[in-house]
Design a protein around this motif. Structure first.
Motif, PDB file in Angstrom:
ATOM      1  N   PHE A  99       0.919  -1.064  -0.069  1.00 19.67           N
ATOM      2  CA  PHE A  99       0.034   0.161   0.166  1.00 19.67           C
ATOM      3  C   PHE A  99       0.838   1.113  -0.110  1.00 19.67           C
ATOM      4  O   PHE A  99       2.002   1.175  -0.352  1.00 19.67           O
ATOM      5  CB  PHE A  99      -1.128  -0.128   1.006  1.00 19.67           C
ATOM      6  CG  PHE A  99      -0.677   0.201   2.522  1.00 19.67           C
ATOM      7  CD1 PHE A  99       0.493  -0.158   2.879  1.00 19.67           C
ATOM      8  CD2 PHE A  99      -1.503   0.993   3.420  1.00 19.67           C
ATOM      9  CE1 PHE A  99       0.994   0.021   4.444  1.00 19.67           C
ATOM     10  CE2 PHE A  99      -1.260   1.306   4.822  1.00 19.67           C
ATOM     11  CZ  PHE A  99       0.016   0.818   5.169  1.00 19.67           C
ATOM     12  N   GLU A 100       0.454   2.397   0.077  1.00 19.01           N
ATOM     13  CA  GLU A 100       0.965   3.675   0.167  1.00 19.01           C
ATOM     14  C   GLU A 100       2.017   3.954   1.376  1.00 19.01           C
ATOM     15  O   GLU A 100       2.675   5.096   1.103  1.00 19.01           O
ATOM     16  CB  GLU A 100      -0.011   4.948  -0.520  1.00 19.01           C
ATOM     17  CG  GLU A 100      -1.065   5.039   0.704  1.00 19.01           C
ATOM     18  CD  GLU A 100      -2.125   4.381   0.807  1.00 19.01           C
ATOM     19  OE1 GLU A 100      -3.159   4.570   1.427  1.00 19.01           O
ATOM     20  OE2 GLU A 100      -2.181   3.082   0.091  1.00 19.01           O
ATOM     21  N   LYS A 101       1.800   3.391   2.361  1.00 15.01           N
ATOM     22  CA  LYS A 101       2.796   3.626   3.516  1.00 15.01           C
ATOM     23  C   LYS A 101       3.824   2.731   3.473  1.00 15.01           C
ATOM     24  O   LYS A 101       3.807   1.284   2.985  1.00 15.01           O
ATOM     25  CB  LYS A 101       1.951   3.577   4.814  1.00 15.01           C
ATOM     26  CG  LYS A 101       0.943   4.900   4.762  1.00 15.01           C
ATOM     27  CD  LYS A 101       1.384   5.999   4.884  1.00 15.01           C
ATOM     28  CE  LYS A 101       0.186   7.039   5.093  1.00 15.01           C
ATOM     29  NZ  LYS A 101       0.865   8.429   5.110  1.00 15.01           N
ATOM     30  N   LYS A 102       4.808   2.980   4.436  1.00 19.26           N
ATOM     31  CA  LYS A 102       5.889   2.110   4.545  1.00 19.26           C
ATOM     32  C   LYS A 102       5.753   0.842   5.179  1.00 19.26           C
ATOM     33  O   LYS A 102       6.299  -0.315   5.447  1.00 19.26           O
ATOM     34  CB  LYS A 102       7.234   2.785   5.231  1.00 19.26           C
ATOM     35  CG  LYS A 102       7.946   3.567   4.531  1.00 19.26           C
ATOM     36  CD  LYS A 102       9.041   4.139   5.135  1.00 19.26           C
ATOM     37  CE  LYS A 102       9.770   5.189   4.228  1.00 19.26           C
ATOM     38  NZ  LYS A 102      10.970   5.943   4.988  1.00 19.26           N
ATOM     39  N   GLY A 103       4.282   0.769   6.125  1.00 19.93           N
ATOM     40  CA  GLY A 103       4.098  -0.343   6.958  1.00 19.93           C
ATOM     41  C   GLY A 103       2.655   0.288   7.941  1.00 19.93           C
ATOM     42  O   GLY A 103       2.287   1.160   7.445  1.00 19.93           O
ATOM     43  N   VAL A 104       2.742  -0.731   8.940  1.00 21.98           N
ATOM     44  CA  VAL A 104       1.864  -0.239   9.741  1.00 21.98           C
ATOM     45  C   VAL A 104       2.426   0.758  10.847  1.00 21.98           C
ATOM     46  O   VAL A 104       3.473   0.374  11.149  1.00 21.98           O
ATOM     47  CB  VAL A 104       1.306  -1.358  10.666  1.00 21.98           C
ATOM     48  CG1 VAL A 104       0.140  -0.871  11.685  1.00 21.98           C
ATOM     49  CG2 VAL A 104       0.635  -2.693   9.811  1.00 21.98           C
ATOM     50  N   LEU A 105       1.869   1.963  10.802  1.00 21.68           N
ATOM     51  CA  LEU A 105       2.604   3.042  11.779  1.00 21.68           C
ATOM     52  C   LEU A 105       2.023   3.246  12.901  1.00 21.68           C
ATOM     53  O   LEU A 105       1.118   3.054  13.385  1.00 21.68           O
ATOM     54  CB  LEU A 105       2.315   4.422  10.780  1.00 21.68           C
ATOM     55  CG  LEU A 105       2.995   4.319   9.568  1.00 21.68           C
ATOM     56  CD1 LEU A 105       2.425   5.990   8.909  1.00 21.68           C
ATOM     57  CD2 LEU A 105       4.164   4.002   9.255  1.00 21.68           C
ATOM     58  N   ARG A 106       3.139   3.544  13.966  1.00 24.69           N
ATOM     59  CA  ARG A 106       3.055   3.847  15.446  1.00 24.69           C
ATOM     60  C   ARG A 106       2.116   5.168  15.420  1.00 24.69           C
ATOM     61  O   ARG A 106       1.300   5.538  16.244  1.00 24.69           O
ATOM     62  CB  ARG A 106       4.084   3.815  16.006  1.00 24.69           C
ATOM     63  CG  ARG A 106       4.255   2.857  17.294  1.00 24.69           C
ATOM     64  CD  ARG A 106       5.399   2.976  17.857  1.00 24.69           C
ATOM     65  NE  ARG A 106       5.785   1.568  18.364  1.00 24.69           N
ATOM     66  CZ  ARG A 106       6.731   0.869  17.572  1.00 24.69           C
ATOM     67  NH1 ARG A 106       7.358   1.509  16.586  1.00 24.69           N
ATOM     68  NH2 ARG A 106       7.150  -0.438  17.638  1.00 24.69           N
ATOM     69  N   ASP A 107       2.572   6.061  14.538  1.00 17.42           N
ATOM     70  CA  ASP A 107       2.257   7.527  14.485  1.00 17.42           C
ATOM     71  C   ASP A 107       1.649   7.873  13.189  1.00 17.42           C
ATOM     72  O   ASP A 107       2.521   7.897  12.219  1.00 17.42           O
ATOM     73  CB  ASP A 107       3.262   8.284  15.006  1.00 17.42           C
ATOM     74  CG  ASP A 107       2.839   9.775  14.936  1.00 17.42           C
ATOM     75  OD1 ASP A 107       1.837  10.326  14.341  1.00 17.42           O
ATOM     76  OD2 ASP A 107       3.822  10.881  15.309  1.00 17.42           O
ATOM     77  N   GLU A 108       0.702   8.070  12.721  1.00 18.95           N
ATOM     78  CA  GLU A 108       0.082   8.318  11.480  1.00 18.95           C
ATOM     79  C   GLU A 108       0.553   9.477  10.683  1.00 18.95           C
ATOM     80  O   GLU A 108       0.837   9.397   9.467  1.00 18.95           O
ATOM     81  CB  GLU A 108      -1.518   8.215  11.301  1.00 18.95           C
ATOM     82  CG  GLU A 108      -2.169   9.435  11.913  1.00 18.95           C
ATOM     83  CD  GLU A 108      -3.549   9.456  11.735  1.00 18.95           C
ATOM     84  OE1 GLU A 108      -4.047   9.291  10.484  1.00 18.95           O
ATOM     85  OE2 GLU A 108      -4.487   9.691  12.687  1.00 18.95           O
ATOM     86  N   ASN A 109       1.281  10.469  11.513  1.00 19.94           N
ATOM     87  CA  ASN A 109       1.915  11.649  11.062  1.00 19.94           C
ATOM     88  C   ASN A 109       3.402  11.497  10.615  1.00 19.94           C
ATOM     89  O   ASN A 109       4.056  12.393  10.132  1.00 19.94           O
ATOM     90  CB  ASN A 109       1.501  12.762  11.714  1.00 19.94           C
ATOM     91  CG  ASN A 109       0.180  12.907  12.240  1.00 19.94           C
ATOM     92  OD1 ASN A 109      -0.722  13.083  10.963  1.00 19.94           O
ATOM     93  ND2 ASN A 109      -0.418  13.146  13.048  1.00 19.94           N
ATOM     94  N   ASP A 110       3.772  10.216  11.065  1.00 26.16           N
ATOM     95  CA  ASP A 110       5.283  10.042  11.000  1.00 26.16           C
ATOM     96  C   ASP A 110       5.515   8.651  10.010  1.00 26.16           C
ATOM     97  O   ASP A 110       5.189   7.521  10.715  1.00 26.16           O
ATOM     98  CB  ASP A 110       5.674   9.867  12.369  1.00 26.16           C
ATOM     99  CG  ASP A 110       7.415   9.528  12.281  1.00 26.16           C
ATOM    100  OD1 ASP A 110       8.091   9.328  11.018  1.00 26.16           O
ATOM    101  OD2 ASP A 110       7.972   9.197  13.149  1.00 26.16           O
TER     102      ASP A 110
END
Lengths: 257, 257
Positions: free
Chosen positions: A184-195
């Protein structure tokens, strides 16, 4: 020992734009060993439907598929998107074969029963023919699977690409050591959606539940992870959630039992 | 002795209308032994192109295929028409597999060189992988071939369905005893175009040339028969030109060496 198999699911956006598709095909061609590609195509379907004067209705992120919409998704997923990928992979020396569930009856589904919502011509997967896919894969064929199935009564059915990937991974896990990669469009599941760099590199079921309770993991990521744990419980060795441009790298979020 | 194989080509009109498609699928399901279906889809392509605001340009009965038109034919032939046929055959117990030339590289073509006319993304068949098709057929798979090929460089190419059928028949005639059936809207080649029952039941090359000289055979039937004789000369056992609703009957015009 079972041979390794990588099943990669890529969303619509990546396969629908010329530049990202080219990059994806290069990356996918570089993945070692047996592999399967599962693609979406929702954005193109919406675009073509709009041009044809057909309104796209979504409920809970799923497309309501009336008769006219079914024609659109059959054209777009089974024709336009699928064949572009297949031709692109052939150009890269990958012996791709485009498949919908109807082709060789590879994925049979049942039309979703109407409960609160009538999703129309949407199929819930009933059976994936793992043996057929395995034969093809062992012959060096790379299945490229469109998010379409059939009911065995002559109807094509629209089926979510994540589900196609998950069900195919589960079915093939009896025959291969399967890694399922959701791009998907992010590097993975994020701890902080803004980082974008706050990737959770590995996650267990217990940790997942804690993250949900703490509202660290929210929205559409919850069903994606639920599906991932279901796949793991059904025998898939590893699920990775990562950037499409990083399928051949060692990043992303790894889901293990 | 070579096993029998029947290759049936059906035009757009028949596969694009619900009632005639249903009848065709019933008839095709009733054809004994190994078989291949090749389909067109021109009318649907024109209809969808018009709805999308793309003008359909035809020269000598062939579609000028610019970039936008290529997308339309890829959608319509490879998706809409092909998958409807595949799902319909599966419902009739036929293990259909939809194929374009790009799938498993089954038909490689070259983009037609520009001479008097620039046909755009139109492919002239270079190679049909008879061995691959033969393997599938021997496994009980029934290939359903869309009029699309690829150039091996990542481009899909629009290719006339009669040509796909003829080239596939020629390639497979080294491995099977091939009967090629061209279905159209008449009972066969007619002696009198105003009398639907004036079918020429059998025709040789010499007779054909005489009919053309006498202007009994005219227009689009001439290239169809030229293709038929070419197929016969290349090893195809028999070519039949007949009504789509009569593929399992003993009528039509038979072309023999």
């Amino acid at each position: 020992m079972r041979e390794k198999l990588t099943i990669i699911k890529v969303g619509g956006k990546i396969v629908e734009e010329e530049a990202t598709l080219r990059q994806l095909l290069d990356d996918f061609a570089g993945v070692d060993g047996h592999k399967v590609l599962v693609h979406g195509g929702g954005r193109s379907a919406t675009k073509i439907a709009t041009l044809l004067g057909i309104e796209s209705k979504m409920v809970n992120g799923r497309r309501i598929t009336d008769e006219e919409t079914l024609k659109v998704v059959t054209m777009v997923y089974g024709g336009l998107v699928n064949k572009n990928i297949v031709a692109g992979l052939q150009a890269r020396g990958i012996n791709a074969l485009g498949l919908t569930g109807a082709d060789m009856n590879v994925i049979r589904s049942v039309k979703r029963p109407v409960k609160d919502v009538d999703y129309g011509f949407v199929g819930d997967v009933e059976k994936v023919d793992a043996s057929l896919l395995s034969d093809l894969i062992h012959k060096g064929v790379v299945p490229v699977m469109a998010p379409l199935t059939h009911d065995g009564q002559g109807n094509m059915l629209n089926t979510n690409a994540d589900t196609i990937a998950g069900e195919t991974a589960k079915a093939l896990s009896t025959l291969f050591d399967v890694t399922l990669v959701y791009c998907f469009e992010k590097k993975g599941v994020l701890r902080d959606e803004n980082d974008d760099d706050s990737v959770i590199s590995q996650i267990t079921r217990a940790e997942f539940e804690q993250y949900v309770a703490d509202e660290v993991i929210q929205g559409g990521m919850i069903p994606k992870l639920e599906n991932s744990f279901e796949a793991i419980n059904a025998g898939v060795s590893e699920v990775i959630i990562t950037l499409a441009s990083a399928i051949s790298e060692n990043g992303g979020t790894r889901i293990k039992k």
